[in-house]
Design an enzyme around this catalytic site. Structure first.
Site, mmCIF file in Angstrom:
data_model
loop_
_atom_site.group_PDB
_atom_site.id
_atom_site.type_symbol
_atom_site.label_atom_id
_atom_site.label_comp_id
_atom_site.label_asym_id
_atom_site.label_seq_id
_atom_site.Cartn_x
_atom_site.Cartn_y
_atom_site.Cartn_z
ATOM 1 N N TRP A 102 0.834 -1.208 0.000
ATOM 2 C CA TRP A 102 0.000 0.000 0.000
ATOM 3 C C TRP A 102 0.867 1.255 0.000
ATOM 4 O O TRP A 102 0.557 2.232 -0.696
ATOM 5 C CB TRP A 102 -0.956 0.001 1.187
ATOM 6 C CG TRP A 102 -1.921 -1.134 1.143
ATOM 7 C CD1 TRP A 102 -2.042 -2.158 2.035
ATOM 8 C CD2 TRP A 102 -2.911 -1.396 0.126
ATOM 9 N NE1 TRP A 102 -3.037 -3.022 1.643
ATOM 10 C CE2 TRP A 102 -3.581 -2.583 0.483
ATOM 11 C CE3 TRP A 102 -3.291 -0.737 -1.050
ATOM 12 C CZ2 TRP A 102 -4.610 -3.124 -0.289
ATOM 13 C CZ3 TRP A 102 -4.315 -1.269 -1.831
ATOM 14 C CH2 TRP A 102 -4.953 -2.450 -1.443
ATOM 15 N N ASP A 169 -1.324 7.115 6.090
ATOM 16 C CA ASP A 169 -2.363 6.151 5.771
ATOM 17 C C ASP A 169 -2.485 5.237 6.987
ATOM 18 O O ASP A 169 -1.572 4.469 7.282
ATOM 19 C CB ASP A 169 -1.959 5.363 4.511
ATOM 20 C CG ASP A 169 -2.919 4.215 4.196
ATOM 21 O OD1 ASP A 169 -3.909 4.018 4.938
ATOM 22 O OD2 ASP A 169 -2.669 3.507 3.193
ATOM 23 N N LYS A 193 -11.232 -1.649 7.443
ATOM 24 C CA LYS A 193 -10.300 -2.438 8.241
ATOM 25 C C LYS A 193 -10.619 -2.324 9.729
ATOM 26 O O LYS A 193 -10.580 -3.302 10.442
ATOM 27 C CB LYS A 193 -8.856 -2.012 7.984
ATOM 28 C CG LYS A 193 -8.445 -2.002 6.513
ATOM 29 C CD LYS A 193 -8.133 -3.369 5.976
ATOM 30 C CE LYS A 193 -7.889 -3.418 4.463
ATOM 31 N NZ LYS A 193 -7.238 -2.314 3.834
HETATM 32 C C1 LIG Z 1 -6.671 -1.911 2.465
HETATM 33 C C2 LIG Z 1 -5.674 -0.814 2.501
HETATM 34 C C3 LIG Z 1 -5.652 0.200 1.533
HETATM 35 C C4 LIG Z 1 -6.607 0.219 0.357
HETATM 36 O O1 LIG Z 1 -7.839 0.612 0.767
HETATM 37 P P1 LIG Z 1 -9.062 0.805 -0.251
HETATM 38 O O2 LIG Z 1 -10.076 1.444 0.639
HETATM 39 O O3 LIG Z 1 -9.436 -0.561 -0.728
HETATM 40 O O4 LIG Z 1 -8.622 1.672 -1.349
HETATM 41 C C5 LIG Z 1 -4.731 1.201 1.660
HETATM 42 N N1 LIG Z 1 -3.851 1.218 2.671
HETATM 43 C C6 LIG Z 1 -3.829 0.263 3.615
HETATM 44 C C7 LIG Z 1 -2.834 0.341 4.721
HETATM 45 C C8 LIG Z 1 -4.746 -0.788 3.557
HETATM 46 O O5 LIG Z 1 -4.730 -1.734 4.502
#
Ligand SMILES: *Cc1c(COP(=O)(O)O)cnc(C)c1O
Length: 357
Positions: A102, A169, A193
């Site tokens: 990611w 993020d 998540k």
């Molecule tokens: C799952 C995830 C993403 C992607 O998220 P989406 O909402 O599917 O775009 C980005 N960063 C991390 C750390 C993730 O676990």
């Protein structure tokens, strides 16, 4: 219905009471005899949901004045681009810490708009550790980090000391432990998540940091547009926001982030202790970089895979198959996963080893 121990990496487990309330709102929301799905997002009843969700984020994370809380669409993946559009100056540069799939995607999206300086990468060892001792260029517009690497099972234990603004993020560890929001110019997280269902993305943004790039930002990517319209520039994803609100209320009612942080530490200690002491298993991440959210591990003898898989399936464990980039197993332990579910997994691991002892 027998209880399933849901270790899914995302979308992931939500508390049963949240699911129950959420299902009721589909039929009859707030005793309106209408579904939440069929009322205006500008109705008083939904505006209250949005305001409550924002207030809960502020309260649970102790968000200081001068920050806005937004619930937008596009997933964290669109956040990669929003970060660059809103914080990287035209002709500017941005620093990225490359700690996994990611993080790498975030950096690739930002590279469309300007110069990327990769301050460090753990790609050399399949992202099994968090790099240390790297230089952060003072000339870059921001440093981007991924606090928890969902796929590789690593997590930043400390936020880097940085003279330039930090964007994080936090998709897979937001609300799992205390954070200091003032350390960041922006935090973003896909809901699915640890906050709610897929379909909305949380942004916590320092207002005074915006509007400085000189870019002509498309409206849907412009955080100032969304702040001005209070997350209602266009129709917001009403249902994911509602369910996220219920889940944040669940967290608050149970004791908030302080409460869940302790439980998350207990869950992680329980499982890592078994991984480290059981001769048939081995962790894949370096010990000081391990994630409390997504422990990753493998069998020391691959020939026993089918037997182990049959055993955890028989124990009603779901979702621990590892990501294809790591193999083995990943037991995601987000907030709603009870300690008892981790104990069931640990018991299966012990039982498995006893049979081979
Ligand atoms: C799952 C995830 C993403 C992607 O998220 P989406 O909402 O599917 O775009 C980005 N960063 C991390 C750390 C993730 O676990």
């Amino acid at each position: 219905m027998s209880k399933v121990h849901n270790f899914s990496a995302g979308p992931c487990i939500l508390p049963q009471e949240v699911l129950k309330q959420a299902s009721e709102a589909v039929i009859n929301f707030n005793n309106l005899n209408l579904s939440l799905l069929e009322i205006s997002h500008r109705s008083k009843d939904f505006v209250e949901v949005m305001e409550k969700a924002q207030a809960l984020v502020k309260e649970l994370l102790d968000v200081p004045d001068g920050y806005s809380v937004l619930f937008l669409q596009g997933g964290a993946s669109l956040g990669f681009l929003k970060a660059a559009y809103n914080f990287m100056k035209e002709d500017g540069s941005a620093a990225y810490l490359n700690t996994g799939t990611w993080a790498n995607k975030a950096q690739k999206e930002a590279a469309r708009l300007g110069t990327i300086i990769e301050v460090a990468s753990s790609a050399d060892k399949n992202y099994s550790y968090i790099p240390k001792n790297y230089q952060i260029p003072g000339s870059a517009d921001y440093l981007h980090i991924t606090t928890n690497n969902t796929i590789f099972g690593t997590q930043l234990k400390n936020i880097p000391i940085s003279r330039i603004p930090i964007i994080a993020d936090m998709s897979s560890d937001i609300f799992s432990k205390k954070i200091n929001v003032a350390d960041f110019d922006m935090i973003y997280a896909g809901a699915q998540k640890n906050m709610g269902p897929a379909g909305t993305t949380l942004y916590i943004v320092k207002d005074s940091a915006l509007g400085k790039t000189g870019r002509n930002i498309p409206a849907m990517l412009d955080l100032q547009v969304h702040i001005k319209k209070e997350s209602m520039f266009n129709t917001p994803p009403v249902y994911p926001i509602y369910v996220s609100m219920l889940n944040l209320q669940w967290l608050k009612d149970n004791g908030g982030v302080d409460w869940i942080e302790k439980i998350n530490e207990q869950k992680a200690a329980l499982l890592y202790n078994e991984i480290d002491n059981n001769p048939l298993f081995k962790g894949t991440a370096e010990v000081d970089s391990r994630s409390n959210m997504n422990p990753t591990f493998v069998l020391t003898n691959d020939a026993l895979k089918d037997e182990f898989d049959a055993m955890w399936q028989a124990a009603n464990i779901s979702g621990i198959k590892g990501h294809r980039d790591v193999g083995g197993y990943r037991a995601s332990m987000y907030n709603a996963l009870p300690l008892e579910s981790v104990q069931v997994l640990v018991d299966v691991m012990k039982e498995f080893t006893k049979k081979h002892g």
